[in-house]
Design an enzyme around this catalytic site. Structure first.
Site: not given
Length: 325
Positions: A168, A173
């Protein structure tokens, strides 16, 4: 963002490598797009008044992403809109029922699940995926305890197995921006965005490398638009904000627990990945940090994305390394 498990699991983080350091961090090197040899191969500038369904598929799910998030992702204009040359992912406090999981990981009957909020998530899954390149997004993140916007990548095919064996890539974020933060400089609360790689074996043997990055001015990233990027080549991945490299990871720092990765030193980050963007509500990473939980005044909120662009190395499309300078 992680699709399962918690960041409190046994981990290797870039931040840990700096613990105990007395000297201030070195200036972040600049890696501008211009002159590096990157060639634009795909983009969405979000013009018009509707999502381009040849590029994106909205996710419809209420399972909480494996992180105990509080939203149902819907395919409604209340949650996904293209307005004023931007993609707007909108989170609202409203009770909603929908399918538990997206199709590719749904259980046989995919039961209905109810959540307290709704939001938007779009993916290029099944439409577009890339191996190696520079992926950029110009975006303005929302502030507030409980807001968790992200731009990230997952493997188009789980060649090495389910998460996190096939990897991933988290380009951006932004968790609890502006909420209280004892570790943050600048006096304005949480002012750091996160980039990360997830890999390893099935939980609890999952691992990640990440870095929390503050802007040079220490301003809140929710105050303005910034360009968040990853440069990804064979055996080398680095993350940038406004052309400043804040995290570099090499293949000796990652691995896959899959037997299929044997003899493949760059695994799992040697396969095509697709891009997605979403605005999550709460979840472990959000609710267990800063002021805890979800603040009453955080929602409604929106994650504004001006554009997303994908470049590949014109002189070295096979490995991408020639353009990572």
């Amino acid at each position: 963002m992680t699709v399962a498990g918690s960041r409190s699991a046994g981990v290797l983080t870039a931040a840990l490598l700096l613990l105990g350091a007395a000297e201030p961090p070195a200036p972040q090197p600049l890696a501008p797009l211009e002159g590096a040899g990157w060639q634009l191969v795909w983009a969405d500038e979000f013009e018009g008044d509707a999502l381009d369904r040849t590029k994106w598929t909205p996710e419809q799910s209420c399972w909480g992403g494996g992180n105990n998030e509080r939203q149902c992702y819907t395919d409604r204009p209340e949650n996904i809109a293209v307005e004023g040359g931007m993609l707007l992912l909108k989170a609202r406090k409203e009770r909603f029922a929908g399918p538990a999981r997206p199709p590719e990981i749904a259980e046989y009957d995919n039961p209905t699940q109810v959540q307290s909020h709704t939001s938007g998530k779009v993916r290029t899954i099944g439409l577009h995926a890339w191996r190696y390149g520079r992926i950029e997004a110009r975006a303005k993140v929302p502030a507030g305890q409980g807001a968790w916007p992200a731009i990230w990548m997952m493997p188009q095919d789980a060649v090495y197995g389910a998460w996190p064996r096939s990897g991933e890539i988290d380009i951006l974020e932004a968790v609890n921006i502006g909420a209280k933060c004892k570790q943050c400089e600048g006096g304005r609360g949480e002012n750091r965005t996160i980039s990360a790689l997830h890999f390893g074996n099935y939980p609890p043997e999952n691992r990640f490398v990440d870095h929390r990055n503050a802007l040079p001015s220490l301003a809140l990233p929710s105050d303005d638009f910034h360009v968040y990027a990853v440069e990804w080549g064979e055996g080398l991945i680095r993350f940038l904000v406004d052309d400043r490299v804040h995290l570099t990871v090499t293949a000796d720092q990652w691995h896959s627990g899959s037997p299929r990765a044997k003899g493949r030193p760059a695994a799992p980050f040697d396969q095509p990945f697709y891009v997605m963007a979403n605005l999550a509500v709460g979840g472990r990473l959000s609710e267990e940090n800063n002021a805890k939980g979800v603040a009453e005044g955080t929602f409604p909120a929106q994650f504004a994305i001006d554009w997303i662009r994908v470049y590949q190395c014109a002189s070295d499309p096979t490995t991408g390394r020639a353009c990572i300078r």
